[in-house]
Enzyme design. Structure first.
Site, PDB file in Angstrom:
ATOM      1  N   ASP A  95       0.998  -1.205  -0.064  1.00 22.60           N
ATOM      2  CA  ASP A  95      -0.166  -0.016   0.052  1.00 22.60           C
ATOM      3  C   ASP A  95       0.923   1.257  -0.005  1.00 22.60           C
ATOM      4  OD1 ASP A  95       1.044  -0.284   2.625  1.00 22.60           O
ATOM      5  OD2 ASP A  95      -1.137  -1.074   3.316  1.00 22.60           O
ATOM      6  N   ASN A 108      -7.992  -2.828  14.176  1.00 20.37           N
ATOM      7  CA  ASN A 108      -9.011  -3.095  13.736  1.00 20.37           C
ATOM      8  C   ASN A 108      -9.506  -4.445  12.909  1.00 20.37           C
ATOM      9  OD1 ASN A 108      -8.095  -2.225  11.587  1.00 20.37           O
ATOM     10  ND2 ASN A 108      -9.532  -0.503  11.242  1.00 20.37           N
ATOM     11  N   HIS A 145      -7.520  -4.848   9.996  1.00 21.15           N
ATOM     12  CA  HIS A 145      -7.223  -4.605   8.422  1.00 21.15           C
ATOM     13  C   HIS A 145      -5.839  -5.305   8.172  1.00 21.15           C
ATOM     14  CE1 HIS A 145      -4.891  -0.668   9.494  1.00 21.15           C
ATOM     15  NE2 HIS A 145      -4.086  -1.608   9.372  1.00 21.15           N
ATOM     16  N   GLU A 168      -9.672  -1.938   4.934  1.00 20.84           N
ATOM     17  CA  GLU A 168     -10.319  -1.423   6.581  1.00 20.84           C
ATOM     18  C   GLU A 168     -11.626  -2.465   6.401  1.00 20.84           C
ATOM     19  OE1 GLU A 168      -8.529   0.055   8.463  1.00 20.84           O
ATOM     20  OE2 GLU A 168      -7.863   1.840   7.853  1.00 20.84           O
TER      21      GLU A 168
END
Ligand code: F6R
Length: 265
Positions: free
Chosen positions: A67, A136, A138, A143
C-alpha cells in the site's frame, strides 16, 4: 492456517524470515509482497543479517508493496516509497528497479491501481506475501467491510488507523486520509501468506482473524480462505486465542519436512 506462537517479538521476526528465506533460496528471482509498519521490521532485520553474511542474495528478488498513502510526495520520509527503500531495499541489497510501490502521487489514481495489478500479474504473481494486521483487523489498508473480491484501489483510512499511524508523523493531522492498497483478492492471490503480530494491542484482532467468523468486519479473516497461510505471533498477541495450546502442540509435532525454525543459518 498454521499458527506459530513464540516467546518474543524478535523470535516472530526470525521464524517469519525463515519462511521468506526458503522462498528466495528456492527461487532467486522470487516475488515478495512487502508490508510496512512496525510489525515486519524484525523480519527485515533478520533478512538483512542473512544478506550481510552472504547466506541470502536479494539482488534478483522482486517485490511489491502492499500500500501507499495518497498525496504524499514520493520523497516524503513517511511515504511508503521512502519507508520501503530504507527498511527493505537498502538493507537487503535489492535492486530498486525491481521493487514496486503503488503510486499515491499519480494524477490518475484509478489508472495507477490498474497498472499496479497488471504489474503484479506480469511478474507472475507474488510468491510470499508478508503481512501485519491493524488493531481493527485490517490487512494492507483494507479496512473493515472491504470486499473479499477487492483489487488494488483507493481507500479511506479508518480514523483509528490514522490515529495508530500518527506516531510516524509530526502531527496527527499530517496523516493522509486516503491510500492505495492491494485488495483482499489481490492478497489472496499470493502463493503463500506470512502474517506477523506482536503485543497485546493486536491480541483481539489476531483472535478474530484466526478463530472468528470469516467476515469483512475483520478483513484479516480472509486468511482463513487461503491454502497456505502462516500466522506468527508472540505470547502477548496470542493471549486471546482459544486454541493456543493446540497451535503450540501442532508446531511442536511438525514433521521434519515441514520445519522452518530459522536454525538453518
Ligand atoms: C502496512 C500495512 C498495514 C500494517 C498494519 C499494522 O503496509 O499493510 O496493514 O501491517 O497497519 O501496522 P503496524 O505493524 O505498524 O502495527
Amino acid at each position: 492456517m498454521q499458527v506459530v506462537i513464540v516467546p518474543t517479538p524478535e523470535e516472530v521476526g526470525r521464524i517469519a524470515a525463515a519462511k521468506v528465506a526458503m522462498a528466495v533460496r528456492t527461487r532467486p528471482d522470487a516475488v515478495l509482497g512487502v508490508a510496512t509498519g512496525s510489525s515486519p521490521l524484525a523480519i527485515y532485520r533478520e533478512l538483512a543479517r542473512r544478506a550481510e553474511t552472504g547466506q541470502l542474495d536479494f539482488s534478483r528478488v522482486r517485490a511489491f508493496a502492499l500500500d501507499e498513502y495518497v498525496g504524499l510526495p514520493l520523497d516524503h520520509p513517511q511515504s511508503y516509497h521512502s519507508v520501503i527503500r530504507h527498511e527493505v531495499v537498502e538493507p537487503l541489497g535489492m535492486r530498486p528497479a525491481l521493487v514496486h510501490v503503488p503510486d499515491g502521487a499519480a494524477a490518475d489514481l484509478p489508472r495507477a491501481c490498474e497498472d499496479y495489478e497488471r504489474a503484479i500479474r506480469d511478474a507472475g504473481g507474488v510468491d510470499v506475501q508478508i503481512l501485519g494486521i491493524g488493531a481493527n483487523g485490517h490487512i494492507g489498508f483494507n479496512e473493515p467491510t472491504s470486499s473479499f473480491a477487492s483489487r488494488t484501489r483507493i481507500k479511506t483510512l479508518a480514523p483509528t488507523t490514522r490515529a495508530d499511524n500518527a506516531r510516524f508523523f509530526e502531527s496527527p493531522d499530517d496523516v493522509p486520509t486516503h491510500c492505495l492498497t492491494q485488495g483482499l483478492a489481490t492478497i489472496l492471490d499470493a502463493r503463500q501468506l506470512v502474517l506477523v503480530a506482536q503485543g497485546e494491542a493486536k491480541a483481539e484482532a489476531v483472535a478474530r482473524m484466526v478463530e472468528g467468523p470469516v467476515s469483512s468486519m475483520c478483513p484479516g479473516s480472509a486468511l482463513q480462505l487461503h491454502p497456505d497461510a502462516t500466522v506468527v505471533v508472540d505470547e502477548a498477541a496470542a493471549s486471546r486465542l482459544e486454541l493456543a495450546d493446540y497451535y503450540r502442540y501442532t508446531y511442536d509435532h511438525l514433521p521434519d519436512w515441514q520445519r522452518y525454525d530459522g536454525r538453518d543459518g
